[in-house]
Structures are given as C-alpha cells and as structure tokens.
Design a protein around this motif. Structure first.
Motif, PDB file in Angstrom:
ATOM      1  N   THR A  21       0.850  -1.186   0.000  1.00 61.58           N
ATOM      2  CA  THR A  21       0.000   0.000   0.000  1.00 61.58           C
ATOM      3  C   THR A  21       0.891   1.242   0.000  1.00 61.58           C
ATOM      4  OG1 THR A  21      -0.104   0.052   2.418  1.00 61.58           O
ATOM      5  CG2 THR A  21      -1.851  -1.165   1.260  1.00 61.58           C
ATOM      6  N   GLY A  25      -2.703   4.159   2.172  1.00 61.78           N
ATOM      7  CA  GLY A  25      -3.356   2.858   2.245  1.00 61.78           C
ATOM      8  C   GLY A  25      -3.917   2.373   0.923  1.00 61.78           C
ATOM      9  N   HIS A  26      -3.640   3.076  -0.159  1.00 68.36           N
ATOM     10  CA  HIS A  26      -4.140   2.669  -1.479  1.00 68.36           C
ATOM     11  C   HIS A  26      -3.259   1.575  -2.068  1.00 68.36           C
ATOM     12  CE1 HIS A  26      -5.572   7.033  -1.470  1.00 68.36           C
ATOM     13  NE2 HIS A  26      -6.616   6.270  -1.203  1.00 68.36           N
ATOM     14  N   GLU A  28      -3.107  -1.311  -5.762  1.00 72.62           N
ATOM     15  CA  GLU A  28      -3.686  -1.600  -7.065  1.00 72.62           C
ATOM     16  C   GLU A  28      -3.033  -2.844  -7.659  1.00 72.62           C
ATOM     17  OE1 GLU A  28      -3.815   0.405 -11.487  1.00 72.62           O
ATOM     18  OE2 GLU A  28      -3.769   1.723  -9.746  1.00 72.62           O
ATOM     19  N   LYS A  60     -15.426  -0.634  -8.384  1.00 68.58           N
ATOM     20  CA  LYS A  60     -15.067   0.343  -7.361  1.00 68.58           C
ATOM     21  C   LYS A  60     -13.935  -0.214  -6.500  1.00 68.58           C
ATOM     22  CE  LYS A  60     -19.682   2.275  -7.088  1.00 68.58           C
ATOM     23  NZ  LYS A  60     -20.851   2.514  -6.241  1.00 68.58           N
ATOM     24  N   PRO A  61     -13.182   0.671  -5.831  1.00 65.50           N
ATOM     25  CA  PRO A  61     -12.120   0.201  -4.935  1.00 65.50           C
ATOM     26  C   PRO A  61     -12.671  -0.697  -3.831  1.00 65.50           C
ATOM     27  CG  PRO A  61     -11.910   2.562  -5.325  1.00 65.50           C
ATOM     28  CD  PRO A  61     -13.227   2.125  -5.920  1.00 65.50           C
ATOM     29  N   ASP A  63     -12.103  -1.579  -0.072  1.00 64.11           N
ATOM     30  CA  ASP A  63     -11.452  -1.069   1.135  1.00 64.11           C
ATOM     31  C   ASP A  63     -11.483  -2.112   2.239  1.00 64.11           C
ATOM     32  OD1 ASP A  63     -10.977   1.437  -0.003  1.00 64.11           O
ATOM     33  OD2 ASP A  63     -12.936   2.191   0.626  1.00 64.11           O
ATOM     34  N   PHE A  64     -10.465  -2.085   3.069  1.00 64.00           N
ATOM     35  CA  PHE A  64     -10.344  -2.962   4.225  1.00 64.00           C
ATOM     36  C   PHE A  64     -10.174  -2.114   5.465  1.00 64.00           C
ATOM     37  CE2 PHE A  64      -9.112  -5.671   0.777  1.00 64.00           C
ATOM     38  CZ  PHE A  64      -9.477  -6.946   1.151  1.00 64.00           C
ATOM     39  N   ARG A  65     -10.706  -2.574   6.586  1.00 64.96           N
ATOM     40  CA  ARG A  65     -10.455  -1.948   7.879  1.00 64.96           C
ATOM     41  C   ARG A  65      -9.856  -3.032   8.764  1.00 64.96           C
ATOM     42  NH1 ARG A  65     -11.871   2.641   9.993  1.00 64.96           N
ATOM     43  NH2 ARG A  65     -13.472   3.037   8.440  1.00 64.96           N
TER      44      ARG A  65
END
Length: 70
Positions: A21, A25-26, A28, A60-61, A63-65
């Motif tokens: 990342t 935090g991005h 690809e 769409k992206p 996301d993780f938490r």
C-alpha cells in the motif's frame, strides 16, 4: 500504512502476487482477470483480513479496515 495486499489467501504471502500500500493505504493490481478472487491484507501489529470478491471491469475500490492484532 505499512501493509501489503496479496491475491490469494496465504497469510504469509509466499504463494501469490502481492503489492504494497502507499502512505494513504491505497493499492492496485493492474491486470486481474474477471471472476472470483481472494484478497489478503497484512500489516504489522494488526490482524490480517481476507475477502472474497468478484472482479469486474471498472469496479469500485475494495477497502479494508484492519483490527488490532494480539
């Protein structure tokens, strides 16, 4: 954020392609085939996260938490 995202469900990251990342935090993966895939996210001090998804063109992206680890 010091995390890596892997294409697969091996939490050690040894058996599949992975990417790091950026500071925000991005992440690809530039060339994924459409269909089912598993993403694994690992960051020091946090519990790993694994998510099954259906890869689609122009999706769409994802996301993780991450939760605090033991």
């Amino acid at each position: 954020m010091n995390a890596w995202v892997g294409l697969g469900d091996d939490r050690n990251g040894s058996e599949f392609p992975k990417t790091n990342t950026d500071q925000a935090g991005h992440y690809e993966f530039s060339s994924l085939a459409a269909g089912g895939a598993v993403l694994t996210v690992v960051s020091p001090g946090l519990a790993p996260a694994i998510r099954n998804l259906n890869v689609q063109k122009e999706m769409k992206p994802v996301d993780f938490r991450l939760e605090k680890g033991n």
